[in-house]
Design an enzyme around this catalytic site. Structure first.
Site, PDB file in Angstrom:
ATOM      1  N   ASN A  21       0.702  -1.090   0.079  1.00  0.00           N
ATOM      2  CA  ASN A  21       0.211  -0.088   0.224  1.00  0.00           C
ATOM      3  C   ASN A  21       0.671   1.187   0.070  1.00  0.00           C
ATOM      4  OD1 ASN A  21      -2.424  -0.963   0.048  1.00  0.00           O
ATOM      5  ND2 ASN A  21      -2.880  -1.025   2.261  1.00  0.00           N
ATOM      6  N   LYS A  41       9.377   1.976  11.377  1.00  0.00           N
ATOM      7  CA  LYS A  41       9.614   2.153  13.004  1.00  0.00           C
ATOM      8  C   LYS A  41      10.468   1.042  13.634  1.00  0.00           C
ATOM      9  CE  LYS A  41       5.406   0.979  12.953  1.00  0.00           C
ATOM     10  NZ  LYS A  41       4.264   1.032  11.830  1.00  0.00           N
ATOM     11  N   ILE A  56       2.263  13.489   9.791  1.00  0.00           N
ATOM     12  CA  ILE A  56       2.682  14.825  10.626  1.00  0.00           C
ATOM     13  C   ILE A  56       4.245  14.910  10.789  1.00  0.00           C
ATOM     14  CG2 ILE A  56       2.494  15.357  13.021  1.00  0.00           C
ATOM     15  CD1 ILE A  56       0.103  13.458  13.450  1.00  0.00           C
ATOM     16  N   GLU A  82      -5.198  -4.785  11.888  1.00  0.00           N
ATOM     17  CA  GLU A  82      -4.739  -6.093  11.287  1.00  0.00           C
ATOM     18  C   GLU A  82      -5.536  -7.305  11.541  1.00  0.00           C
ATOM     19  OE1 GLU A  82      -2.334  -6.001   9.271  1.00  0.00           O
ATOM     20  OE2 GLU A  82      -1.660  -3.799   9.496  1.00  0.00           O
ATOM     21  N   LYS A 129       7.786   3.753  18.152  1.00  0.00           N
ATOM     22  CA  LYS A 129       7.677   5.153  17.620  1.00  0.00           C
ATOM     23  C   LYS A 129       8.133   5.954  18.774  1.00  0.00           C
ATOM     24  CE  LYS A 129       3.681   4.497  14.508  1.00  0.00           C
ATOM     25  NZ  LYS A 129       2.275   4.322  14.497  1.00  0.00           N
ATOM     26  N   GLY A 172      -1.865   5.253   6.579  1.00  0.00           N
ATOM     27  CA  GLY A 172      -2.680   5.273   5.194  1.00  0.00           C
ATOM     28  C   GLY A 172      -1.635   5.674   4.369  1.00  0.00           C
TER      29      GLY A 172
HETATM   30  N1  HSE Z   1      -0.536   0.670  12.732  1.00  0.00           N
HETATM   31  C1  HSE Z   1      -0.198   1.882  12.898  1.00  0.00           C
HETATM   32  C2  HSE Z   1      -1.387   2.714  13.448  1.00  0.00           C
HETATM   33  C3  HSE Z   1       0.004   2.590  11.576  1.00  0.00           C
HETATM   34  O1  HSE Z   1      -2.590   2.354  13.818  1.00  0.00           O
HETATM   35  O2  HSE Z   1      -1.433   3.852  13.783  1.00  0.00           O
HETATM   36  C4  HSE Z   1       1.382   2.445  11.241  1.00  0.00           C
HETATM   37  O3  HSE Z   1       2.286   2.889  12.124  1.00  0.00           O
END
Ligand code: HSE
Length: 422
Positions: free
Chosen positions: A13, A105, A136, A190, A205, A302
């Site tokens: 994606n 990350k 962001i 997921e 992160k 996204g």
């Molecule tokens: N799975 C992450 C979220 C997005 O739900 O923010 C990718 O880091």
């Protein structure tokens, strides 16, 4: 016009989003930035697979060396995700003198030292804006805009999946499992949601973000982590009665030379800017000694929002005369094992004379001061009733110790949620 030849590692994606953005916006960007891009090779697992955007099949390969060893490719964009083989490929590309733009990350957080060392040795650039909070520009803010500050704290909603789940639980009074099922059906979570709902994604992160904020490497394994799987509709509703909104927060603070970094369900006052960040949106609330409080808000995931950050990094990498490495020392960091905050404590307590005195006594013995308390609903068949306490700021260790000393005859099903109200 400078033309830069690039290669992709992965084309799911996010990769398709980058390809699409370059195809649809590349000319306009070239006119603005004076640099254009030619995609030469794309590593994929299955070159025959149908993709979300039409990509010429001549570009696709299932051999990593066709990207990593092609002398014409000067920038490698990695969007394979996961730890391996992505981390090894990033390191190989950097060692070969190719700058790397990545959204990964997990690879960054788990292989930080090796990746930075590879970039340092070759002088190639490492760009990772998309690894934290998608579109962001929080990495750029930390590295390029807030250097004049000593960052004292940051608190972020940095996982969109959990924010979507908690927002709906809060709005609809729904249960965790019901909303998770919906999120999975909508493709927002997921099929195996562990990385998001157990806080691993947010911890990766936070490792990156807090290392940049405090200029010392905060290893992901030193981050306290607790997910949202134990959160109940009752806790969310009780919090609302106290004027609190529940979020999965990533919190990092520097106090007295030590750093606390933690990911856990957290109540924030309804009036706090983070309380209004709903659904899959992300936000990071930063406190710097010079800039004061500021909040960065936007889409954290996204294809196009992530591609927006990746392509911005690509332009930055292409235009740089010299690539800067993050101002993060690799010296070991002193991590706080305890911290102070307000605690929300909910328990089923025996509804009998003296129980409240005994419960309050356990808190008092540990020096934990109670700010407010409510008894909620009716007694159950066993004679237990819901008690909810808000403490004053108290040490995590002391609250834990007080609760360990509440035996089952006094209280059971004890739930603790931290409150960040500053
Ligand atoms: N799975 C992450 C979220 C997005 O739900 O923010 C990718 O880091």
């Amino acid at each position: 016009m400078k033309e830069i030849v690039i290669g992709f590692l992965g084309c799911g994606n996010i990769g398709c989003g980058v390809y699409r953005l370059l195809e649809t916006h590349g000319q306009e960007m070239a006119a603005n930035e004076g640099v254009s891009f030619a995609v030469r090779r794309i590593l994929v697992r299955d070159p025959k697979k149908k993709r979300g955007w039409e990509i010429p099949s001549v570009l696709l390969t299932d051999r990593a060396e066709e990207v990593l060893e092609d002398p014409q490719i000067s920038i490698v964009m990695e969007f394979m995700g996961g730890e391996e083989p992505a981390a090894s490929y990033i390191i190989r590309a950097l060692r070969a003198g190719k700058s790397v733009v990545t959204a990964n990350k997990m690879a960054l957080a788990t292989h930080w030292d090796e990746i930075i060392a590879a970039a340092r040795e070759s002088g190639a650039g490492l760009y990772y804006e998309a690894s934290v909070c998608g579109a962001i520009p929080i990495i750029r803010a930390m590295t390029d805009s807030l250097q004049a500050n000593r960052i004292t704290s940051l608190m972020g909603i940095i996982n969109g999946t959990t924010n979507y789940i908690l927002s709906r639980m809060s709005r609809e009074g729904a249960d965790y499992s019901e909303v998770l099922g919906d999120a999975q059906r909508l493709g927002l979570a997921e099929p195996d949601p562990t990385a998001d709902v157990e806080g691993y994604d947010a911890a990766y992160k936070l490792s990156i973000l807090s290392s940049l904020a405090f200029h010392r490497h905060v290893p992901v394994e030193k981050i306290y982590r607790e997910g949202i799987t134990g959160v109940t509709a009752l806790d969310v509703a009780c919090g609302r009665e106290f004027g609190l909104t529940l979020k999965l927060l990533a919190v990092a603070k520097e106090e007295n030379g030590s750093i606390q970094a933690r990911v856990h369900p957290t109540f924030v006052p309804d009036s706090h800017p983070l309380a209004s960040v709903s659904d899959a949106f992300n936000a990071v609330f930063v406190n710097g000694h010079a800039c004061g409080e500021m909040m960065f808000y936007g889409r954290g995931a996204g294809d196009l929002p992530t591609a927006s950050a990746l392509v911005s990094d690509l332009v930055k990498a292409a235009k740089a005369d010299h690539h800067s490495l993050p101002a993060v020392s690799s010296q070991s960091v002193f991590m706080a094992e305890d911290w102070e905050c307000v605690h929300f404590v909910r328990m089923l307590a025996k509804d009998e004379p003296g129980v409240l005195r005994d419960v309050a006594g356990r808190f008092a013995d540990e020096g934990v001061s109670i700010a407010s308390m409510v008894q909620k609903g009716k007694r159950d068949e066993g004679g237990y009733v819901q008690l909810i306490f808000l403490t004053h700021r108290a040490s995590e260790k002391h609250v834990r110790r007080a609760l360990e000393r509440m035996d089952g005859s006094l209280a059971r099903e004890i739930c603790v949620i931290r409150v960040e109200n500053e």
